[in-house]
Motif scaffolding. Structure first.
Motif, PDB file in Angstrom:
ATOM      1  N   PHE A  37      12.112   0.089 -16.252  1.00 36.05           N
ATOM      2  CA  PHE A  37      11.914   0.505 -14.860  1.00 36.05           C
ATOM      3  C   PHE A  37      12.409   1.938 -14.663  1.00 36.05           C
ATOM      4  O   PHE A  37      11.709   2.770 -14.079  1.00 36.05           O
ATOM      5  N   ASN A  38      13.606   2.260 -15.149  1.00 34.47           N
ATOM      6  CA  ASN A  38      14.140   3.621 -15.012  1.00 34.47           C
ATOM      7  C   ASN A  38      13.238   4.645 -15.676  1.00 34.47           C
ATOM      8  O   ASN A  38      12.996   5.724 -15.141  1.00 34.47           O
ATOM      9  N   PHE A  39      12.720   4.306 -16.857  1.00 34.79           N
ATOM     10  CA  PHE A  39      11.838   5.226 -17.568  1.00 34.79           C
ATOM     11  C   PHE A  39      10.558   5.472 -16.774  1.00 34.79           C
ATOM     12  O   PHE A  39      10.128   6.607 -16.592  1.00 34.79           O
ATOM     13  N   LEU A  40       9.937   4.403 -16.279  1.00 38.51           N
ATOM     14  CA  LEU A  40       8.689   4.548 -15.533  1.00 38.51           C
ATOM     15  C   LEU A  40       8.898   5.325 -14.235  1.00 38.51           C
ATOM     16  O   LEU A  40       8.057   6.143 -13.843  1.00 38.51           O
ATOM     17  N   ILE A  41      10.019   5.093 -13.572  1.00 37.71           N
ATOM     18  CA  ILE A  41      10.321   5.840 -12.351  1.00 37.71           C
ATOM     19  C   ILE A  41      10.518   7.322 -12.671  1.00 37.71           C
ATOM     20  O   ILE A  41      10.052   8.191 -11.933  1.00 37.71           O
ATOM     21  N   SER A  42      11.196   7.617 -13.782  1.00 28.27           N
ATOM     22  CA  SER A  42      11.404   9.019 -14.148  1.00 28.27           C
ATOM     23  C   SER A  42      10.085   9.708 -14.494  1.00 28.27           C
ATOM     24  O   SER A  42       9.970  10.920 -14.354  1.00 28.27           O
ATOM     25  N   GLU A  43       9.097   8.925 -14.913  1.00 27.93           N
ATOM     26  CA  GLU A  43       7.765   9.462 -15.196  1.00 27.93           C
ATOM     27  C   GLU A  43       6.914   9.572 -13.932  1.00 27.93           C
ATOM     28  O   GLU A  43       5.746   9.911 -13.993  1.00 27.93           O
ATOM     29  N   ARG A  44       7.528   9.233 -12.792  1.00 30.88           N
ATOM     30  CA  ARG A  44       6.873   9.279 -11.487  1.00 30.88           C
ATOM     31  C   ARG A  44       5.692   8.318 -11.379  1.00 30.88           C
ATOM     32  O   ARG A  44       4.705   8.596 -10.705  1.00 30.88           O
ATOM     33  N   ARG A  45       5.794   7.183 -12.038  1.00 26.76           N
ATOM     34  CA  ARG A  45       4.780   6.135 -11.918  1.00 26.76           C
ATOM     35  C   ARG A  45       5.103   5.278 -10.702  1.00 26.76           C
ATOM     36  O   ARG A  45       6.268   5.109 -10.341  1.00 26.76           O
ATOM     37  N   ILE A  46       4.087   4.728 -10.064  1.00 23.14           N
ATOM     38  CA  ILE A  46       4.310   3.839  -8.921  1.00 23.14           C
ATOM     39  C   ILE A  46       4.657   2.474  -9.499  1.00 23.14           C
ATOM     40  O   ILE A  46       3.795   1.721  -9.926  1.00 23.14           O
ATOM     41  N   THR A  47       5.953   2.183  -9.525  1.00 26.56           N
ATOM     42  CA  THR A  47       6.483   1.035 -10.248  1.00 26.56           C
ATOM     43  C   THR A  47       7.317   0.163  -9.328  1.00 26.56           C
ATOM     44  O   THR A  47       7.987   0.655  -8.434  1.00 26.56           O
ATOM     45  N   ALA A  48       7.275  -1.136  -9.570  1.00 30.89           N
ATOM     46  CA  ALA A  48       8.140  -2.086  -8.873  1.00 30.89           C
ATOM     47  C   ALA A  48       8.789  -2.976  -9.922  1.00 30.89           C
ATOM     48  O   ALA A  48       8.346  -3.030 -11.071  1.00 30.89           O
ATOM     49  N   GLU A  79       0.861  -1.174   0.000  1.00 37.17           N
ATOM     50  CA  GLU A  79       0.000   0.000   0.000  1.00 37.17           C
ATOM     51  C   GLU A  79       0.894   1.220   0.000  1.00 37.17           C
ATOM     52  O   GLU A  79       1.809   1.278   0.824  1.00 37.17           O
ATOM     53  N   PRO A  80       0.732   2.214  -0.824  1.00 31.46           N
ATOM     54  CA  PRO A  80      -0.240   2.288  -1.907  1.00 31.46           C
ATOM     55  C   PRO A  80       0.104   1.277  -3.003  1.00 31.46           C
ATOM     56  O   PRO A  80       1.259   0.944  -3.221  1.00 31.46           O
ATOM     57  N   ARG A  81      -0.929   0.805  -3.653  1.00 30.98           N
ATOM     58  CA  ARG A  81      -0.796  -0.243  -4.662  1.00 30.98           C
ATOM     59  C   ARG A  81       0.061   0.233  -5.833  1.00 30.98           C
ATOM     60  O   ARG A  81      -0.081   1.350  -6.301  1.00 30.98           O
ATOM     61  N   ILE A  82       0.959  -0.649  -6.270  1.00 31.19           N
ATOM     62  CA  ILE A  82       1.787  -0.295  -7.423  1.00 31.19           C
ATOM     63  C   ILE A  82       0.957  -0.398  -8.697  1.00 31.19           C
ATOM     64  O   ILE A  82      -0.001  -1.174  -8.769  1.00 31.19           O
ATOM     65  N   GLU A  83       1.331   0.394  -9.689  1.00 31.96           N
ATOM     66  CA  GLU A  83       0.619   0.399 -10.971  1.00 31.96           C
ATOM     67  C   GLU A  83       1.175  -0.658 -11.914  1.00 31.96           C
ATOM     68  O   GLU A  83       0.428  -1.349 -12.588  1.00 31.96           O
ATOM     69  N   ILE A  84       2.507  -0.715 -11.985  1.00 31.80           N
ATOM     70  CA  ILE A  84       3.163  -1.561 -12.984  1.00 31.80           C
ATOM     71  C   ILE A  84       4.280  -2.357 -12.315  1.00 31.80           C
ATOM     72  O   ILE A  84       5.086  -1.802 -11.563  1.00 31.80           O
ATOM     73  N   LEU A  85       4.315  -3.635 -12.613  1.00 30.13           N
ATOM     74  CA  LEU A  85       5.395  -4.506 -12.172  1.00 30.13           C
ATOM     75  C   LEU A  85       6.205  -4.899 -13.402  1.00 30.13           C
ATOM     76  O   LEU A  85       5.662  -5.458 -14.357  1.00 30.13           O
ATOM     77  N   VAL A  86       7.486  -4.588 -13.387  1.00 36.48           N
ATOM     78  CA  VAL A  86       8.383  -4.920 -14.495  1.00 36.48           C
ATOM     79  C   VAL A  86       9.188  -6.139 -14.066  1.00 36.48           C
ATOM     80  O   VAL A  86       9.893  -6.092 -13.061  1.00 36.48           O
ATOM     81  N   LEU A  87       9.061  -7.229 -14.815  1.00 36.74           N
ATOM     82  CA  LEU A  87       9.799  -8.459 -14.510  1.00 36.74           C
ATOM     83  C   LEU A  87      10.897  -8.669 -15.542  1.00 36.74           C
ATOM     84  O   LEU A  87      10.631  -8.709 -16.744  1.00 36.74           O
ATOM     85  N   GLY A  88      12.129  -8.814 -15.066  1.00 35.11           N
ATOM     86  CA  GLY A  88      13.265  -9.133 -15.925  1.00 35.11           C
ATOM     87  C   GLY A  88      13.601 -10.601 -15.744  1.00 35.11           C
ATOM     88  O   GLY A  88      13.993 -11.023 -14.658  1.00 35.11           O
ATOM     89  N   THR A  89      13.439 -11.394 -16.795  1.00 40.95           N
ATOM     90  CA  THR A  89      13.545 -12.858 -16.684  1.00 40.95           C
ATOM     91  C   THR A  89      14.925 -13.403 -17.059  1.00 40.95           C
ATOM     92  O   THR A  89      15.053 -14.591 -17.315  1.00 40.95           O
TER      93      THR A  89
END
Length: 196
Positions: free
Chosen positions: A167-178, A123-133
């Motif tokens: 992940f870096n791009f989404l964080i720079s866009e201030r998205r709630i990302t994990a 909490e707060p809920r993340i919007e996007i989860l980026v998985l690197g496989t």
């Protein structure tokens, strides 16, 4: 119709357009053919045309601060782990807002509902989860992806190098990302590669 009268018709059609931009003063010059020149005073109005855009508006550039307070950036990756905000992290890692954790997975086959439970309990809920496989994109169980969508989390599955950049791009866009990242098994020339 002569060339002079057709020129007057073309010029006559252009006059209303110049009056939109500002007050026009008309003068004629003769030299081979009658040519009309405009000497208009520039004035700013609430409606800008492309030429006004060049005259009145400025272009500004905002640089991203790498050391923004509370933001985590992935600086690089190797076969052993990751460099995150200048700190070395060994092995697979889970990156959640403002926190880096060891992630208990060995390969993409270990990614299950249980291993992703950390991400949907936040909490707060993340919007996007980026998985690197790892070094290649691997297919995850469609039921697992559906389960995460039902929890309200979009999942992006990529190879680890692209997952780091995303992940870096989404964080720079201030998205709630994990992110959940597994180091690639081979990196080649990209050892210590900086990802910006």
């Amino acid at each position: 119709m002569t060339a002079f009268s057709s020129l007057l018709q073309v010029v006559g059609m252009a006059v209303p357009w110049f009056r939109i931009l500002g007050r026009a003063e008309h003068c004629w010059k003769l030299g081979g053919a009658a040519v009309r020149t405009q000497n208009w005073l520039q004035q700013r109005s609430h409606r800008l045309t492309p030429s006004d855009d060049e005259l009145y508006q400025k272009t500004t550039v905002n640089l991203l601060e790498k050391d923004s307070f509370g933001m985590i950036y992935i600086d690089g990756y190797t076969t052993q782990g990751f460099t995150i905000n200048g700190n070395r992290v060994v092995g697979p890692c889970a990156i959640i807002p403002r926190t880096i954790l060891q992630w208990n997975v060995g390969s993409y086959k270990d990614i299950t509902q249980e291993s992703l439970s950390l991400y949907y309990m936040l909490e707060p809920r993340i919007e996007i989860l980026v998985l690197g496989t790892g070094e290649k994109v691997q297919r995850l169980d469609p039921n697992l992806l559906r389960f995460m969508r039902q929890k309200g989390i979009a999942v992006e599955v990529q190879d680890t190098p692209n997952a780091c950049a995303t992940f870096n791009f989404l964080i720079s866009e201030r998205r709630i990302t994990a992110a959940g990242l597994i180091p690639p098994t081979s990196v080649g020339k990209a050892i210590g590669k900086v990802i910006v």
